[in-house]
Motif scaffolding. Sequence first.
Motif, PDB file in Angstrom:
ATOM      1  N   GLY A 131       0.814  -1.197   0.000  1.00 38.70           N
ATOM      2  CA  GLY A 131       0.000   0.000   0.000  1.00 38.70           C
ATOM      3  C   GLY A 131       0.857   1.261   0.000  1.00 38.70           C
ATOM      4  O   GLY A 131       2.074   1.214   0.191  1.00 38.70           O
ATOM      5  N   PRO A 132       0.229   2.416  -0.222  1.00 37.26           N
ATOM      6  CA  PRO A 132       0.966   3.690  -0.241  1.00 37.26           C
ATOM      7  C   PRO A 132       1.378   4.110   1.163  1.00 37.26           C
ATOM      8  O   PRO A 132       0.810   3.634   2.152  1.00 37.26           O
ATOM      9  N   PRO A 133       2.355   5.003   1.283  1.00 36.18           N
ATOM     10  CA  PRO A 133       2.788   5.472   2.595  1.00 36.18           C
ATOM     11  C   PRO A 133       1.776   6.450   3.195  1.00 36.18           C
ATOM     12  O   PRO A 133       0.918   6.995   2.504  1.00 36.18           O
ATOM     13  N   ARG A 134       1.908   6.660   4.483  1.00 34.89           N
ATOM     14  CA  ARG A 134       1.189   7.714   5.182  1.00 34.89           C
ATOM     15  C   ARG A 134       2.224   8.540   5.948  1.00 34.89           C
ATOM     16  O   ARG A 134       3.404   8.209   5.952  1.00 34.89           O
ATOM     17  N   TYR A 135       1.765   9.587   6.591  1.00 36.14           N
ATOM     18  CA  TYR A 135       2.735  10.410   7.311  1.00 36.14           C
ATOM     19  C   TYR A 135       2.131  10.979   8.590  1.00 36.14           C
ATOM     20  O   TYR A 135       0.901  10.996   8.783  1.00 36.14           O
ATOM     21  N   LEU A 136       3.022  11.420   9.463  1.00 37.53           N
ATOM     22  CA  LEU A 136       2.666  12.155  10.670  1.00 37.53           C
ATOM     23  C   LEU A 136       3.287  13.538  10.567  1.00 37.53           C
ATOM     24  O   LEU A 136       4.451  13.677  10.190  1.00 37.53           O
ATOM     25  N   THR A 137       2.539  14.568  10.906  1.00 33.18           N
ATOM     26  CA  THR A 137       3.092  15.909  10.940  1.00 33.18           C
ATOM     27  C   THR A 137       4.066  16.026  12.114  1.00 33.18           C
ATOM     28  O   THR A 137       4.084  15.185  13.031  1.00 33.18           O
ATOM     29  N   ALA A 138       4.852  17.079  12.125  1.00 34.36           N
ATOM     30  CA  ALA A 138       5.821  17.282  13.204  1.00 34.36           C
ATOM     31  C   ALA A 138       5.120  17.383  14.562  1.00 34.36           C
ATOM     32  O   ALA A 138       5.638  16.897  15.574  1.00 34.36           O
ATOM     33  N   ASP A 139       3.949  17.999  14.602  1.00 36.85           N
ATOM     34  CA  ASP A 139       3.211  18.110  15.863  1.00 36.85           C
ATOM     35  C   ASP A 139       2.778  16.743  16.371  1.00 36.85           C
ATOM     36  O   ASP A 139       2.838  16.469  17.584  1.00 36.85           O
ATOM     37  N   ARG A 140       2.356  15.876  15.470  1.00 37.59           N
ATOM     38  CA  ARG A 140       1.918  14.533  15.873  1.00 37.59           C
ATOM     39  C   ARG A 140       3.124  13.679  16.288  1.00 37.59           C
ATOM     40  O   ARG A 140       3.030  12.853  17.192  1.00 37.59           O
ATOM     41  N   VAL A 141       4.250  13.886  15.627  1.00 38.79           N
ATOM     42  CA  VAL A 141       5.479  13.188  16.032  1.00 38.79           C
ATOM     43  C   VAL A 141       5.860  13.601  17.449  1.00 38.79           C
ATOM     44  O   VAL A 141       6.242  12.762  18.276  1.00 38.79           O
ATOM     45  N   ARG A 142       5.735  14.889  17.750  1.00 43.17           N
ATOM     46  CA  ARG A 142       6.079  15.384  19.086  1.00 43.17           C
ATOM     47  C   ARG A 142       5.150  14.788  20.140  1.00 43.17           C
ATOM     48  O   ARG A 142       5.607  14.371  21.223  1.00 43.17           O
ATOM     49  N   LEU A 143       3.868  14.712  19.848  1.00 43.28           N
ATOM     50  CA  LEU A 143       2.917  14.116  20.789  1.00 43.28           C
ATOM     51  C   LEU A 143       3.232  12.636  20.997  1.00 43.28           C
ATOM     52  O   LEU A 143       3.208  12.133  22.129  1.00 43.28           O
ATOM     53  N   THR A 192      11.208   4.356  20.438  1.00 40.54           N
ATOM     54  CA  THR A 192      10.986   5.536  21.274  1.00 40.54           C
ATOM     55  C   THR A 192      12.100   6.554  21.074  1.00 40.54           C
ATOM     56  O   THR A 192      11.850   7.762  20.918  1.00 40.54           O
ATOM     57  N   GLU A 193      13.346   6.095  21.054  1.00 38.81           N
ATOM     58  CA  GLU A 193      14.491   6.988  20.849  1.00 38.81           C
ATOM     59  C   GLU A 193      14.432   7.636  19.469  1.00 38.81           C
ATOM     60  O   GLU A 193      14.785   8.820  19.314  1.00 38.81           O
ATOM     61  N   PHE A 194      13.990   6.892  18.476  1.00 38.75           N
ATOM     62  CA  PHE A 194      13.860   7.416  17.119  1.00 38.75           C
ATOM     63  C   PHE A 194      12.840   8.554  17.081  1.00 38.75           C
ATOM     64  O   PHE A 194      13.094   9.620  16.494  1.00 38.75           O
ATOM     65  N   PHE A 195      11.701   8.347  17.728  1.00 39.00           N
ATOM     66  CA  PHE A 195      10.670   9.387  17.761  1.00 39.00           C
ATOM     67  C   PHE A 195      11.124  10.588  18.593  1.00 39.00           C
ATOM     68  O   PHE A 195      10.838  11.744  18.236  1.00 39.00           O
ATOM     69  N   GLN A 196      11.824  10.336  19.681  1.00 42.20           N
ATOM     70  CA  GLN A 196      12.317  11.443  20.501  1.00 42.20           C
ATOM     71  C   GLN A 196      13.269  12.331  19.712  1.00 42.20           C
ATOM     72  O   GLN A 196      13.190  13.565  19.785  1.00 42.20           O
ATOM     73  N   ALA A 197      14.168  11.714  18.964  1.00 44.95           N
ATOM     74  CA  ALA A 197      15.123  12.480  18.173  1.00 44.95           C
ATOM     75  C   ALA A 197      14.414  13.264  17.074  1.00 44.95           C
ATOM     76  O   ALA A 197      14.752  14.419  16.798  1.00 44.95           O
ATOM     77  N   ALA A 198      13.433  12.629  16.429  1.00 42.91           N
ATOM     78  CA  ALA A 198      12.672  13.316  15.382  1.00 42.91           C
ATOM     79  C   ALA A 198      11.938  14.525  15.955  1.00 42.91           C
ATOM     80  O   ALA A 198      11.921  15.604  15.354  1.00 42.91           O
ATOM     81  N   ALA A 199      11.320  14.335  17.104  1.00 44.60           N
ATOM     82  CA  ALA A 199      10.586  15.436  17.731  1.00 44.60           C
ATOM     83  C   ALA A 199      11.534  16.573  18.110  1.00 44.60           C
ATOM     84  O   ALA A 199      11.207  17.757  17.936  1.00 44.60           O
ATOM     85  N   SER A 200      12.711  16.221  18.620  1.00 38.68           N
ATOM     86  CA  SER A 200      13.692  17.233  19.016  1.00 38.68           C
ATOM     87  C   SER A 200      14.141  18.078  17.825  1.00 38.68           C
ATOM     88  O   SER A 200      14.399  19.279  17.967  1.00 38.68           O
ATOM     89  N   ASP A 201      14.200  17.450  16.641  1.00 38.09           N
ATOM     90  CA  ASP A 201      14.630  18.151  15.429  1.00 38.09           C
ATOM     91  C   ASP A 201      13.477  18.789  14.661  1.00 38.09           C
ATOM     92  O   ASP A 201      13.690  19.371  13.595  1.00 38.09           O
ATOM     93  N   GLY A 202      12.251  18.642  15.175  1.00 32.16           N
ATOM     94  CA  GLY A 202      11.097  19.195  14.482  1.00 32.16           C
ATOM     95  C   GLY A 202      10.740  18.460  13.209  1.00 32.16           C
ATOM     96  O   GLY A 202      10.193  19.048  12.269  1.00 32.16           O
TER      97      GLY A 202
END
Length: 210
Positions: A131-143, A192-202
């Motif tokens: 299937g096709p990809p989906r995405y999360l916005t930076a705000d949703r990544v931070r949450l 969790t660490e991957f998402f934390q780093a992504a959120a930190s970088d916006g």
Amino acid sequence: MTSKTGCGVTPPDREMAKVPPSGSEPPPAAPAVLLSEPLRKLPPMSMNGEYLRVTPDELARALKDPEWALDLAEEIQDAQEDNGTTAAEARHFTTHQTWNLLDFLLKRSVFPVDIVHGEELFDEADDWGYGPPRYLTADRVRLAADTLTQMTYDQLAQGVDHSEFAAAAIYPQIWDSPTSLDWAEDVFTPLTEFFQAAASDGHAMVIWLD
């Protein structure tokens, strides 16, 4: 699209290392995160959960040109393969075949963000595997990152019986013992660490099954 190595976790098909001949160089050091015995038993070639961190500008371009986004994902996966990148440093991450188990546990805990499938659709994207990809916005990544930080895998799996996985037909349907609950534990902390780093970088996140 062919699944590559996720940061910090060695996929099952790479665990079967050959014994080096006598007098040869010693094998490279083990990755930072080792897989448990249950996770090594997962089939090596199946549906894998894939993640790509992207900047807001990259996401905007990806939404206009999904083919460019696919090329970017493959380029980053190739560059990252086997280089020992940690979850916090990586731009690509894979949960291998544990994605459906994680989805089951996260939904059971009423997790506020769909971090397994993504939430927003790419309007013009082709199939990226399943299937096709989906995405999360930076705000949703931070949450998502904030919520992941406040929980442990033991809390996520508390009160769950492995028989529930079979009853719910959770992929890949190999839930034949209580140790089945351990199968996603190896990827939960680095995820969790991957998402934390992504959120930190916006960063935003592109998510797909491959």
